[in-house]
Design an enzyme around this catalytic site. Sequence first.
Site, PDB file in Angstrom:
ATOM      1  N   CYS A  43      47.367  -4.793 -27.157  1.00 51.72           N
ATOM      2  CA  CYS A  43      47.587  -4.253 -25.814  1.00 51.72           C
ATOM      3  C   CYS A  43      47.880  -5.365 -24.824  1.00 51.72           C
ATOM      4  O   CYS A  43      48.223  -5.104 -23.677  1.00 51.72           O
ATOM      5  CB  CYS A  43      46.390  -3.420 -25.347  1.00 51.72           C
ATOM      6  SG  CYS A  43      44.929  -4.397 -24.946  1.00 51.72           S
ATOM      7  N   CYS A  93      30.398  -7.889 -15.120  1.00 50.04           N
ATOM      8  CA  CYS A  93      29.290  -8.714 -15.595  1.00 50.04           C
ATOM      9  C   CYS A  93      28.032  -8.290 -14.855  1.00 50.04           C
ATOM     10  O   CYS A  93      28.022  -8.226 -13.623  1.00 50.04           O
ATOM     11  CB  CYS A  93      29.592 -10.182 -15.333  1.00 50.04           C
ATOM     12  SG  CYS A  93      28.169 -11.251 -15.610  1.00 50.04           S
ATOM     13  N   CYS A 151      26.646 -11.255 -12.406  1.00 49.29           N
ATOM     14  CA  CYS A 151      27.228 -11.693 -11.128  1.00 49.29           C
ATOM     15  C   CYS A 151      28.227 -10.693 -10.572  1.00 49.29           C
ATOM     16  O   CYS A 151      28.904 -11.002  -9.598  1.00 49.29           O
ATOM     17  CB  CYS A 151      27.883 -13.053 -11.288  1.00 49.29           C
ATOM     18  SG  CYS A 151      29.399 -13.000 -12.248  1.00 49.29           S
ATOM     19  N   HIS A 170      34.395  -8.737 -12.001  1.00 48.16           N
ATOM     20  CA  HIS A 170      35.242  -7.735 -12.650  1.00 48.16           C
ATOM     21  C   HIS A 170      35.770  -8.334 -13.947  1.00 48.16           C
ATOM     22  O   HIS A 170      36.300  -9.446 -13.963  1.00 48.16           O
ATOM     23  CB  HIS A 170      36.410  -7.370 -11.731  1.00 48.16           C
ATOM     24  CG  HIS A 170      37.444  -6.526 -12.397  1.00 48.16           C
ATOM     25  ND1 HIS A 170      37.282  -5.161 -12.570  1.00 48.16           N
ATOM     26  CD2 HIS A 170      38.639  -6.836 -12.957  1.00 48.16           C
ATOM     27  CE1 HIS A 170      38.352  -4.685 -13.202  1.00 48.16           C
ATOM     28  NE2 HIS A 170      39.192  -5.672 -13.440  1.00 48.16           N
ATOM     29  N   HIS A 205      38.432  -3.060 -18.281  1.00 45.66           N
ATOM     30  CA  HIS A 205      38.084  -1.650 -18.398  1.00 45.66           C
ATOM     31  C   HIS A 205      37.742  -1.340 -19.852  1.00 45.66           C
ATOM     32  O   HIS A 205      38.138  -2.063 -20.762  1.00 45.66           O
ATOM     33  CB  HIS A 205      39.245  -0.763 -17.946  1.00 45.66           C
ATOM     34  CG  HIS A 205      39.479  -0.817 -16.454  1.00 45.66           C
ATOM     35  ND1 HIS A 205      40.270  -1.775 -15.866  1.00 45.66           N
ATOM     36  CD2 HIS A 205      38.980  -0.056 -15.445  1.00 45.66           C
ATOM     37  CE1 HIS A 205      40.265  -1.598 -14.549  1.00 45.66           C
ATOM     38  NE2 HIS A 205      39.493  -0.564 -14.258  1.00 45.66           N
ATOM     39  N   ASP A 257      39.658   4.524 -27.047  1.00 45.94           N
ATOM     40  CA  ASP A 257      40.658   4.573 -28.125  1.00 45.94           C
ATOM     41  C   ASP A 257      40.524   3.371 -29.059  1.00 45.94           C
ATOM     42  O   ASP A 257      41.498   2.890 -29.611  1.00 45.94           O
ATOM     43  CB  ASP A 257      42.070   4.663 -27.529  1.00 45.94           C
ATOM     44  CG  ASP A 257      42.391   3.450 -26.628  1.00 45.94           C
ATOM     45  OD1 ASP A 257      41.549   2.527 -26.546  1.00 45.94           O
ATOM     46  OD2 ASP A 257      43.455   3.447 -26.012  1.00 45.94           O
ATOM     47  N   ARG A 260      37.324   0.530 -26.804  1.00 44.49           N
ATOM     48  CA  ARG A 260      38.148  -0.661 -26.649  1.00 44.49           C
ATOM     49  C   ARG A 260      37.858  -1.262 -25.281  1.00 44.49           C
ATOM     50  O   ARG A 260      38.269  -0.730 -24.261  1.00 44.49           O
ATOM     51  CB  ARG A 260      39.633  -0.323 -26.761  1.00 44.49           C
ATOM     52  CG  ARG A 260      40.571  -1.488 -26.405  1.00 44.49           C
ATOM     53  CD  ARG A 260      42.015  -1.167 -26.751  1.00 44.49           C
ATOM     54  NE  ARG A 260      42.504  -0.016 -26.015  1.00 44.49           N
ATOM     55  CZ  ARG A 260      43.177  -0.094 -24.844  1.00 44.49           C
ATOM     56  NH1 ARG A 260      43.435  -1.261 -24.310  1.00 44.49           N
ATOM     57  NH2 ARG A 260      43.581   1.007 -24.235  1.00 44.49           N
ATOM     58  N   CYS A 302      38.856  -3.684 -22.871  1.00 43.62           N
ATOM     59  CA  CYS A 302      40.106  -4.383 -22.599  1.00 43.62           C
ATOM     60  C   CYS A 302      39.819  -5.353 -21.455  1.00 43.62           C
ATOM     61  O   CYS A 302      39.636  -4.940 -20.318  1.00 43.62           O
ATOM     62  CB  CYS A 302      41.143  -3.328 -22.210  1.00 43.62           C
ATOM     63  SG  CYS A 302      42.767  -3.990 -21.919  1.00 43.62           S
TER      64      CYS A 302
HETATM   65 ZN   LIG Z   1      28.962 -13.185 -14.587  1.00 40.03          ZN
END
Ligand SMILES: [Zn+2]
Length: 130
Positions: free
Chosen positions: A65, A94, A97, A100, A103, A107, A115, A117
């Site tokens: 992907c 995480c 902290c 981001h 996602h 699938d 998964r 990703c």
């Molecule tokens: Zn972190």
Amino acid sequence: MAEKITRSDAEWRQRLDAETYRVTRQAGTERPFSHPGFPKGPGHYVCACCGARLFDGDQKFESFCGWPSFSRAGGAIAEHEDRSHGMIRTEVTCEGCDAHLGHVFPDGPPPTGLRYCINGVALRFVPEAG
Ligand SMILES: [Zn+2]
């Protein structure tokens, strides 16, 4: 439980390179296929921001992907509903902290069917010692 790390936006901006900052602190997405030689093998992956352990090397699989993909969370991962961009997705951050990471999609390969990703710049690989 990972210890919670909180830093000001200015601190993160100073500590991280521009791309890591954009992805992890501003919920960005790196371009697909930006890590042709993404490290794998015996070892684990930690958060690029705070060093919390996030995934194990043997949970990585090739999803084609364009982003590093994992079949299960191996550590301090938090999941949230994300309704941005007109989609309902599950955002992965995480726990240590609030970085981001990416996602999670339903699938992936068995047995989890998941998964994760994940943006490669959000991760650092720690090879197994010895
Ligand atoms: Zn972190």
